[in-house]
Design a protein around this motif. Structure first.
Motif, PDB file in Angstrom:
ATOM      1  N   UNK A 272       0.798  -1.232   0.000  1.00 57.33           N
ATOM      2  CA  UNK A 272       0.000   0.000   0.000  1.00 57.33           C
ATOM      3  C   UNK A 272       0.828   1.277   0.000  1.00 57.33           C
ATOM      4  N   UNK A 273       2.090   1.201   0.391  1.00 51.04           N
ATOM      5  CA  UNK A 273       2.964   2.373   0.362  1.00 51.04           C
ATOM      6  C   UNK A 273       3.946   2.313  -0.803  1.00 51.04           C
ATOM      7  N   UNK A 274       3.694   1.443  -1.740  1.00 53.70           N
ATOM      8  CA  UNK A 274       4.548   1.343  -2.919  1.00 53.70           C
ATOM      9  C   UNK A 274       5.711   0.392  -2.770  1.00 53.70           C
ATOM     10  N   UNK A 275       5.804  -0.302  -1.638  1.00 52.00           N
ATOM     11  CA  UNK A 275       6.912  -1.233  -1.427  1.00 52.00           C
ATOM     12  C   UNK A 275       6.786  -2.423  -2.368  1.00 52.00           C
ATOM     13  N   UNK A 276       7.859  -2.696  -3.091  1.00 57.99           N
ATOM     14  CA  UNK A 276       7.862  -3.775  -4.076  1.00 57.99           C
ATOM     15  C   UNK A 276       8.374  -5.060  -3.416  1.00 57.99           C
ATOM     16  N   UNK A 277       7.542  -6.098  -3.430  1.00 62.29           N
ATOM     17  CA  UNK A 277       7.953  -7.428  -2.985  1.00 62.29           C
ATOM     18  C   UNK A 277       8.172  -8.282  -4.218  1.00 62.29           C
ATOM     19  N   UNK A 278       9.351  -8.852  -4.335  1.00 60.79           N
ATOM     20  CA  UNK A 278       9.704  -9.655  -5.502  1.00 60.79           C
ATOM     21  C   UNK A 278      10.108 -11.054  -5.068  1.00 60.79           C
ATOM     22  N   UNK A 279       9.436 -12.066  -5.611  1.00 63.26           N
ATOM     23  CA  UNK A 279       9.804 -13.449  -5.342  1.00 63.26           C
ATOM     24  C   UNK A 279      10.563 -14.026  -6.508  1.00 63.26           C
ATOM     25  N   UNK A 280      11.623 -14.768  -6.206  1.00 57.98           N
ATOM     26  CA  UNK A 280      12.427 -15.381  -7.260  1.00 57.98           C
ATOM     27  C   UNK A 280      12.531 -16.885  -7.024  1.00 57.98           C
ATOM     28  N   UNK A 281      12.651 -17.614  -8.107  1.00 53.48           N
ATOM     29  CA  UNK A 281      12.782 -19.066  -8.029  1.00 53.48           C
ATOM     30  C   UNK A 281      14.259 -19.412  -7.918  1.00 53.48           C
ATOM     31  N   UNK A 282      14.855 -19.058  -6.773  1.00 51.62           N
ATOM     32  CA  UNK A 282      16.301 -19.196  -6.576  1.00 51.62           C
ATOM     33  C   UNK A 282      16.613 -20.374  -5.679  1.00 51.62           C
ATOM     34  N   UNK A 283      17.361 -21.319  -6.181  1.00 48.66           N
ATOM     35  CA  UNK A 283      17.748 -22.482  -5.388  1.00 48.66           C
ATOM     36  C   UNK A 283      18.823 -22.146  -4.361  1.00 48.66           C
TER      37      UNK A 283
END
Length: 666
Positions: A272-283
């Motif tokens: 809601x405050x513009x914070x970007x959550x990024x998930x990666x498929x990293x082993x």
């Protein structure tokens, strides 16, 4: 961000006479948590902030799993084949689910977790993704090579479905959708598995193409997720390539910046405050990355770890990432190599984690000033003068004593002086309370502060006692500052009897504390003085040794008599004497049996001693063969013994029984 509220929707609680909405009262989780979910697959994640519930769709399992913020399952809604995308009504009364295999959208009542309504979608097949924008519920649908965009309008008396609104997008698969309630007229649409991104103005109720780019930024492929920032200025994508999250302008899709989250992007959600959550498929690296809007320095990064059998760690499921509406938590679903799914809840994800170090001298002199230094740093700089609390913990203040606080300098360093009043191990703990953008943090270091040496003795070390003797061990404590308490522990030899406290108390006016020990085994006594603020701790040991109790009974003789002054048992030369030894028992113990004969005025061993096992009653009977015809006049003697180590154990001191004398006649 995936709050997906429908501002203009008519409450289905009225349309379908469902139960009244009831707000949940459960308190939010207080810390990060992980919970395994019983899923065959994971599709979308949606967070209901009003009721503090998390919804996870399982397309393969055809169900919707509802948990609390800690991941504890509250309900499972079944009968939803191919369920994937999720959205929430404005009043949090309904969760909308795209049920692909049934070609419809189903609403679930958030108070009862029951199906409230089902919406058929005309010719639309396989709806997969949902988003709320312009007062309508938008859905991406279509079979292979026929992806398209549709809308469901629930604002009137009857639901209205509109299809084929993608314009020039020509998506091969059901497209991905992104929206934000703070930018209600904007809808982002992405070509799943490809690279095309389109932006639509849906203010009028229809999807009007604003901009379309087949490859924004001139790179990218295998699009897996996208989302729109609350201010409506950028759309952020997650794709298998490139190995970062590009942010594009919603005006013309030119690249604004790159969030360097790493390889194989799988999901993105904007808070809601513009914070970007990024998930990666990293082993082998961090799996979840969080950035302030516009910043390429991560706020926090999380590693999911490895709960499977392969060398690589758990990975983020495509699109399974969502924020709590208040931004207090971010929720993610991961998968391991065994196909096990875990719901992960992270608290305070928008706060930077400062690093705090504290350094105290290794040693110091009591009642003399010492200096403690340290440093507080953060990726998001903290101002000079940041206040820190200081607590000293020592013998006199075991629960801690608050000292005057300290403030940081411009580079985050700090120092303070203290004069420790007590000796021993002294801990200095420094804490930062945190603020709106930083988590709290604490650190500590210890210093060994000098104390006066203490005199402590314990008597009777090395003495040998008869079996069962009651022996008084006395500890003597010299001068101390305050404490006069001594503890005495007894540790009998043998693994079956552990060390135990046998007495604790204050020494008498002479400095003595005594305890009586029943010496049935070799026993180590330990006297302990714990120390006080000015007197050092001290520990001393004393080992007392105990014999075994042993006796040998003679039988099968026909009389007793004396030869000289020695008592003899008289046997016929053809008789076999029976010698029965009784010895204090210990598991596996053997007696040593020794035989000697008399000749020419001296005793001689008749071979090497032999060992015989004791029975559970502590007895061992040995039959001694008689000399036979011609043996009259032979004198012999026997004795039994316990030999430490050789008799099968080492819990007593070696003990020899008395000689028993035998005389053979015709």
């Amino acid at each position: 961000m995936r709050t997906r509220t429908l501002a203009a929707a008519t409450s289905l609680a009225v349309l379908f006479s469902s139960a009244a909405l009831v707000a949940a009262t459960a308190a939010p989780a207080a810390a990060d948590s992980t919970k395994i979910l019983s899923l065959k697959s994971a599709g979308d994640v949606l967070v209901d902030g009003l009721h503090q519930r998390v919804y996870v769709s399982d397309p393969t399992g055809g169900k919707l799993v509802v948990t609390d913020y800690a991941g504890t399952v509250q309900k499972t809604v079944t009968g939803l084949p191919g369920v994937d995308g999720l959205a929430l009504s404005a009043d949090s009364g309904q969760v909308y689910a795209a049920v692909g295999a049934a070609n419809r959208i189903v609403s679930v009542d958030t108070a009862t977790y029951t199906k409230a309504a089902e919406y058929t979608l005309g010719d639309a097949k396989n709806p997969r993704s949902l988003a709320v924008a312009g007062g309508k519920l938008w859905f991406g649908y279509g079979l292979d090579s026929a992806g398209n965009l549709g809308s469901l309008d629930l604002s009137g008396a009857e639901p209205v479905v509109a299809l084929d609104q993608d314009g020039d997008l020509s998506s091969y698969l059901p497209p991905l959708l992104g929206s934000d309630p703070a930018a209600p007229g904007l809808l982002a649409v992405g070509e799943r598995g490809q690279s095309t991104v389109a932006l639509y103005d849906v203010t009028s109720g229809s999807a009007v193409l604003r901009v379309l780019d087949g490859n924004p930024g001139n790179e990218g492929s295998n699009l897996r997720d996208l989302d729109i920032s609350p201010d409506g200025t950028e759309v952020v994508t997650a794709a298998g390539y490139p190995y970062y999250n590009p942010a594009y302008s919603t005006t013309d899709l030119h690249e604004l910046r790159r969030y360097p989250s790493g390889d194989y992007g799988s999901s993105v959600a904007i808070g809601p405050k513009g914070t970007v959550a990024s998930g990666t498929s990293s082993w082998y690296g961090s799996d979840l990355h969080l950035y302030e809007q516009g910043s390429t320095t991560p706020i926090r990064e999380y590693e999911y770890g490895n709960t499977g059998n392969d060398s690589g760690g758990d990975t983020q499921v495509d699109g399974a990432l969502a924020w709590a509406p208040d931004g207090s938590r971010v929720f993610a679903v991961s998968q391991n190599s065994n196909g096990v799914y875990t719901l992960r809840s992270y608290t305070d994800p928008t706060k930077y984690v400062p690093k705090l170090t504290v350094s105290a001298p290794a040693k110091a002199t009591r009642a003399k000033k010492l200096t403690v230094t340290g440093k507080l740093t953060s990726a998001k700089a903290l101002p000079a003068g940041t206040a820190l609390t200081v607590t000293r913990t020592d013998i006199d203040s075991p629960k801690g004593k608050v000292l005057p606080g300290v403030k940081t300098t411009a580079n985050g360093s700090f120092a303070f002086a203290d004069t420790p009043p007590a000796g021993g191990k002294v801990k200095y703990a420094v804490a930062y309370a945190g603020d709106a953008t930083h988590t709290k943090v604490s650190a500590s270091d210890t210093v060994e502060v000098s104390r006066t040496a203490t005199s402590l003795t314990l008597n009777n070390n090395g003495k040998l006692y008869s079996y069962g003797a009651d022996v008084s061990f006395t500890a003597h404590l010299g001068a101390t500052y305050k404490s006069r308490t001594v503890e005495i522990y007894a540790d009998p030899f043998g693994a079956d009897k552990p060390k135990r406290l046998v007495k604790t108390g204050k020494v008498n006016s002479k400095g003595n504390l005594s305890v009586t020990v029943d010496m049935t085994r070799d026993t180590t006594l330990t006297a302990v003085f714990a120390g006080d603020a000015r007197s050092a701790s001290k520990s001393v040991k004393s080992t007392g040794f105990a014999k075994v109790k042993i006796s040998t009974a003679v039988s099968k003789h026909y009389r007793t008599g004396t030869i000289g002054s020695t008592k003899y048992y008289w046997f016929r030369e053809t008789s076999d004497p029976l010698l029965t030894t009784t010895m204090s028992y210990y598991q596996g113990r053997h007696q040593r049996f020794e035989l000697q004969v008399y000749s020419g005025g001296s005793w001689y061993s008749a071979g090497d001693p032999e060992y015989f096992a004791l029975g559970g009653n502590g007895k061992s009977a040995v039959k001694l063969g008689g000399p036979g015809k011609g043996g009259a006049g032979i004198r012999a003697r026997v004795r039994s013994a316990y030999i430490n180590g050789s008799s099968g154990d080492s819990v007593n001191s070696s003990t020899y029984g008395a000689w028993q004398y035998l005389y053979f006649t015709k």
